[in-house]
Design an enzyme around this catalytic site. Structure first.
Site, PDB file in Angstrom:
ATOM      1  N   PRO A  89       2.589   1.762 -10.750  1.00 51.60           N
ATOM      2  CA  PRO A  89       1.648   1.196 -11.724  1.00 51.60           C
ATOM      3  C   PRO A  89       2.343   0.717 -12.998  1.00 51.60           C
ATOM      4  O   PRO A  89       1.750   0.008 -13.800  1.00 51.60           O
ATOM      5  CB  PRO A  89       0.668   2.336 -12.007  1.00 51.60           C
ATOM      6  CG  PRO A  89       1.170   3.535 -11.298  1.00 51.60           C
ATOM      7  CD  PRO A  89       2.281   3.136 -10.383  1.00 51.60           C
ATOM      8  N   GLU A 116       3.122  12.551  -8.347  1.00 52.78           N
ATOM      9  CA  GLU A 116       2.978  12.139  -9.746  1.00 52.78           C
ATOM     10  C   GLU A 116       3.946  11.028 -10.110  1.00 52.78           C
ATOM     11  O   GLU A 116       3.794  10.365 -11.115  1.00 52.78           O
ATOM     12  CB  GLU A 116       3.192  13.326 -10.674  1.00 52.78           C
ATOM     13  CG  GLU A 116       2.278  14.499 -10.392  1.00 52.78           C
ATOM     14  CD  GLU A 116       0.804  14.117 -10.409  1.00 52.78           C
ATOM     15  OE1 GLU A 116       0.354  13.574 -11.426  1.00 52.78           O
ATOM     16  OE2 GLU A 116       0.124  14.356  -9.393  1.00 52.78           O
ATOM     17  N   ARG A 154       0.725 -14.396   4.607  1.00 46.99           N
ATOM     18  CA  ARG A 154      -0.145 -15.563   4.820  1.00 46.99           C
ATOM     19  C   ARG A 154       0.439 -16.852   4.268  1.00 46.99           C
ATOM     20  O   ARG A 154      -0.025 -17.934   4.613  1.00 46.99           O
ATOM     21  CB  ARG A 154      -1.569 -15.402   4.282  1.00 46.99           C
ATOM     22  CG  ARG A 154      -1.833 -14.380   3.279  1.00 46.99           C
ATOM     23  CD  ARG A 154      -3.283 -14.228   2.866  1.00 46.99           C
ATOM     24  NE  ARG A 154      -3.954 -15.477   2.616  1.00 46.99           N
ATOM     25  CZ  ARG A 154      -4.925 -15.969   3.374  1.00 46.99           C
ATOM     26  NH1 ARG A 154      -5.356 -15.313   4.401  1.00 46.99           N
ATOM     27  NH2 ARG A 154      -5.459 -17.121   3.081  1.00 46.99           N
ATOM     28  N   ASP A 169      -7.241 -21.950  -0.886  1.00 49.50           N
ATOM     29  CA  ASP A 169      -7.567 -20.594  -1.332  1.00 49.50           C
ATOM     30  C   ASP A 169      -7.698 -20.523  -2.846  1.00 49.50           C
ATOM     31  O   ASP A 169      -7.057 -21.286  -3.567  1.00 49.50           O
ATOM     32  CB  ASP A 169      -6.456 -19.611  -0.934  1.00 49.50           C
ATOM     33  CG  ASP A 169      -6.528 -19.238   0.534  1.00 49.50           C
ATOM     34  OD1 ASP A 169      -7.551 -19.543   1.174  1.00 49.50           O
ATOM     35  OD2 ASP A 169      -5.556 -18.650   1.020  1.00 49.50           O
TER      36      ASP A 169
HETATM   37 CL1  6GU Z   1       2.128   0.036  -6.934  1.00 54.21          CL
HETATM   38  N1  6GU Z   1       0.972   2.395  -7.209  1.00 54.21           N
HETATM   39  C1  6GU Z   1       0.021   3.211  -7.660  1.00 54.21           C
HETATM   40  N2  6GU Z   1       0.107   4.499  -7.384  1.00 54.21           N
HETATM   41  N3  6GU Z   1      -1.012   2.807  -8.370  1.00 54.21           N
HETATM   42  C2  6GU Z   1      -1.071   1.511  -8.635  1.00 54.21           C
HETATM   43  C3  6GU Z   1      -0.109   0.589  -8.193  1.00 54.21           C
HETATM   44  C4  6GU Z   1       0.931   1.075  -7.475  1.00 54.21           C
HETATM   45  N4  6GU Z   1      -0.447  -0.626  -8.641  1.00 54.21           N
HETATM   46  C5  6GU Z   1      -1.584  -0.464  -9.303  1.00 54.21           C
HETATM   47  N5  6GU Z   1      -1.971   0.822  -9.314  1.00 54.21           N
END
Ligand code: 6GU
Length: 224
Positions: A89, A116, A154, A169
């Site tokens: 994230p 974590e 795709r 798209d």
């Molecule tokens: Cl790549 N991993 C996690 N755990 N949460 C996320 C993500 C990745 N991308 C957005 N949220």
């Protein structure tokens, strides 16, 4: 293209890779996807892949050893070095432009984390790019890796049949897709726009462009 995925849960990928466009692209050897299980690279009898964080705190952290060993094994499986992407994230946000960029690579190595987080030395020591699929948290990198695999595959030549086209798209031209209709002409008092029945292809193209613009302005002004 060859895509390697490094994960603790390779089985999670079975179903998404077995339907529709991804299934067909694999069958036609447009994309080859290889899954590797980090747990196969543990060295202790418990097959331990995570441990408590130094300094204390909740949750578990993925140990660097099995990830590095798995990565080094995977890298040797194919002559192309590949672009290495750590799903987290905290990474650069994935979008259609990045999908297009990645679709030009010969090989991708995607590393999905759990728990974590990763020991920081996985981040720094593997010299991987970090990619996120959006500003929310999911329970691991696997679903994010699948999103990337789908969006990239795709775009590969031959992945879509003649009946599908990536060109129209949403996002492919920076706008949302125009409204589509099929039979019946009238459904529960809702009629197909007259222009689509007119046979005037220039007018139809103009109408679609206009609809795309209006939709984008209304729902995603940030794209304009
Ligand atoms: Cl790549 N991993 C996690 N755990 N949460 C996320 C993500 C990745 N991308 C957005 N949220």
């Amino acid at each position: 293209m060859r895509i390697d995925v490094i994960t603790l849960f390779p089985e999670m990928f079975d179903s998404p890779l077995s339907y529709s466009i991804l299934k067909r692209a694999r069958e036609r050897n447009i994309v080859e996807i290889a899954l590797s299980n980090i747990r196969d690279f543990t060295t202790d009898s418990y097959k331990k892949v995570d441990d408590k964080p130094y300094g204390g705190g909740p949750g578990m952290v993925m140990m660097p050893g099995p990830v590095f060993d798995c990565f080094e094994h995977v890298r040797e499986q194919h002559p192309e070095k590949g672009r290495v992407i750590l799903l987290t994230p905290q990474g650069r946000k994935f979008d259609q432009a990045l999908a297009k960029e990645l679709s030009g690579e010969k090989r991708l190595i995607l590393i999905a984390g759990r728990y974590e987080g990763f020991d920081e030395r996985i981040r720094t020591g593997l010299d991987a790019e970090q990619v996120s699929i959006g500003d929310y948290v999911i329970s691991g990198g696997e679903l994010a890796a699948m999103v990337i695999i789908d969006a990239v595959t795709r775009l590969l030549a031959g992945a879509l049949g003649d009946e599908d086209s990536a060109a129209d798209d949403s996002f492919s031209n920076g706008l949302l897709e125009y409204p589509q209709y099929t039979r019946p002409e009238i459904f529960r008092d809702m009629k197909v726009p007259e222009i689509l029945l007119s046979g005037d292809h220039a007018k139809i193209a103009e109408w679609r462009k206009q609809q795309s613009l209006e939709r984008t302005k209304k729902h995603r002004p940030d794209l304009l």
